[in-house]
Design an enzyme around this catalytic site. Structure first.
Site, PDB file in Angstrom:
ATOM      1  N   ASP A   1     -10.263   3.344  -3.701  1.00 40.13           N
ATOM      2  CA  ASP A   1     -10.859   2.155  -3.075  1.00 40.13           C
ATOM      3  C   ASP A   1     -12.306   1.950  -3.521  1.00 40.13           C
ATOM      4  OD1 ASP A   1      -8.492   2.001  -1.733  1.00 40.13           O
ATOM      5  OD2 ASP A   1      -9.397   1.909   0.264  1.00 40.13           O
TER       6      ASP A   1
ATOM      7  N   ASP B   1       0.819  -1.220   0.000  1.00 42.13           N
ATOM      8  CA  ASP B   1       0.000   0.000   0.000  1.00 42.13           C
ATOM      9  C   ASP B   1       0.857   1.276   0.000  1.00 42.13           C
ATOM     10  OD1 ASP B   1      -2.433   1.332   0.035  1.00 42.13           O
ATOM     11  OD2 ASP B   1      -3.250   0.139   1.671  1.00 42.13           O
TER      12      ASP B   1
ATOM     13  N   GLU C   1      -1.237   1.878  -5.154  1.00 46.86           N
ATOM     14  CA  GLU C   1      -1.114   3.332  -4.890  1.00 46.86           C
ATOM     15  C   GLU C   1      -2.244   4.087  -5.587  1.00 46.86           C
ATOM     16  OE1 GLU C   1      -0.796   4.062  -8.273  1.00 46.86           O
ATOM     17  OE2 GLU C   1       0.508   5.751  -7.715  1.00 46.86           O
ATOM     18  N   TRP C   2      -3.340   3.347  -5.848  1.00 49.83           N
ATOM     19  CA  TRP C   2      -4.625   3.921  -6.253  1.00 49.83           C
ATOM     20  C   TRP C   2      -4.593   4.624  -7.605  1.00 49.83           C
ATOM     21  CZ3 TRP C   2      -2.753   6.479  -1.409  1.00 49.83           C
ATOM     22  CH2 TRP C   2      -2.774   5.584  -0.349  1.00 49.83           C
ATOM     23  N   GLY C   3      -3.571   4.347  -8.410  1.00 55.67           N
ATOM     24  CA  GLY C   3      -3.513   4.951  -9.743  1.00 55.67           C
ATOM     25  C   GLY C   3      -2.954   6.358  -9.748  1.00 55.67           C
TER      26      GLY C   3
END
Ligand code: GLA
Length: 392
Positions: free
Chosen positions: A205, A150, A183-185
């Site tokens: 998320d 993460d 890393e959520w893009g």
């Protein structure tokens, strides 16, 4: 002279293949499948919960349809000891992580764990920053097969460098470990992460809802579908765009929405990580998660991510080319009324005047042979998902 030419040709082929050989380590050649604790249980994890989930993965028939990795997400770890070694919560994991990994392996499954590239995880547990080599080594000793990594508490860190560092540490550990970048893009990992990780989150998320959004970046299923639409060129065997774990069966979606969610993840060649309570899952949810024909679309060896080819407001057509020359097609109705939606052959890359066999992947039945186009009625927030095979 001829043999010289042959040697030259062989050399050229080797040179052309070299980057491919380097990029691939043989892991995640099809999108990883499994179960992860976060979406349903958050920080409420324990060895009993994980063992029960593994048992249910087997007894529900999900293991037989390809679900393989059992992944503990955040909150298994509490501190580091004097030597810097990461310590699992002794109350929730009294037998230790190695024993848990052994138990999962004994069921014929694989075991995954979670950490973070920064000083702390998103739930404020110790992260791996500065401990990458030490952590990778202990994961390998425990028998970890999959690491989700993460991006919380990473102020001032370079994204690519941080993920490359853990990637190198995992490789040096000597154990094959699938590396899931999370890393959520934010830094467009699809542009740099191939060869570093095997999959990368492309979005914020996922939330257990159709089209909601949260101020901190959480998003419903349709928003994720829209964010995935332009990323089809970046996915392939060993390097997948990850639209996040599944919310199928978590109560925020209707049955039609659950089916649409699962259909799109298969069309995207997305990792299929179930995120529901497998022990209390209803038969209709199990039927979605174990639909072999839809899973086969996800796991197709060509590994192409599907894309949108027709957008008429609330009505859309999406297509994913498959290894056998057929197409997986989704007719998608975003609207609130049942409506007919058509897929003309020219939109899905078939000869416009040709004949093709259409099979409905949710009804698990052949619909018939069609010329030029296929049309079907689609329920609100729903899909009709078909496989279209040209007939010569
Ligand atoms: C982030 C990730 C989630 C989950 C949580 C755990 O939000 O994106 O998938 O791992 O952290 O704290």
């Amino acid at each position: 002279m001829r043999s010289l030419a042959r040697v030259g040709l062989a050399l050229l082929v080797v040179l052309l293949m070299a980057p491919l050989a380097r990029a691939g380590d043989g892991l995640a050649l099809t999108p990883p499948m499994g179960w992860n604790s976060w979406n349903k249980f958050g920080c409420n994890v324990s060895e009993k919960l994980i063992r029960d989930a593994a048992d249910a993965l087997v007894s529900s028939g999900m293991k037989d349809t390809g679900y393989e990795y059992v992944v503990i997400d955040d909150c298994w770890q509490v501190r580091r000891d004097a030597a810097g070694k990461i310590v699992a919560d002794p109350e929730r994991f009294p037998s230790g992580i190695k024993a848990l990994a052994d138990a999962i392996h004994a069921k014929g499954l694989k075991f995954g764990i979670y950490s973070d590239a920064g000083s702390m995880t998103c739930a404020k547990r110790p992260g791996s920053k500065g401990h990458e080599t030490q952590d990778a080594k202990i994961y390998a000793e425990w028998g970890v097969d999959y690491l989700k990594y993460d991006w919380c508490s990473t102020d001032g860190q370079d994204t690519r460098d941080s993920y490359a560092k853990m990637s190198r540490a995992l490789r040096a550990s000597g154990r094959p470990i699938v590396f899931s970048i999370c890393e959520w893009g934010n830094s467009k990992p699809w542009t740099w992460a191939q060869g570093i990780g095997h999959l990368w989150r492309a979005t914020g998320d996922i939330q257990d809802c159709w089209d909601c959004g949260a101020s901190w970046g959480g998003m419903g299923v349709v928003h994720i579908i829209d964010l995935m639409a332009d990323l089809y060129a970046f996915s392939g065997p060993g390097h997948w765009n990850d639209p996040d774990m599944l919310e199928v069966g978590n109560h925020g979606l209707t049955l039609a929405e659950n089916r649409a969610h699962f259909s799109f993840w298969a069309l995207f060649a997305a990792p299929l990580m179930a995120g529901n309570d497998l022990q209390s899952m209803k038969p209709e949810i199990r039927d979605i998660l174990t639909n072999r024909e839809v899973i086969a679309v996800d796991q197709d060896p060509l590994g192409m991510q599907g894309r949108k080819v027709r957008d008429a407001g609330a009505h859309e057509v999406w297509v994913k080319p498959l290894a056998d020359g057929s197409r997986a097609v989704i007719l998608f109705n975003r609207g609130s009324e049942e409506s007919p939606i058509a897929a003309p052959w020219e939109d899905i890359g078939l000869f416009p005047g040709g004949k093709a066999l259409v099979r409905d992947l949710w009804k698990k039945a052949d619909v018939g042979s069609f010329t030029g186009r296929f049309e079907a009625k689609v329920e609100p927030h729903g899909v009709v998902m078909v496989k279209i095979t040209p007939q010569f």
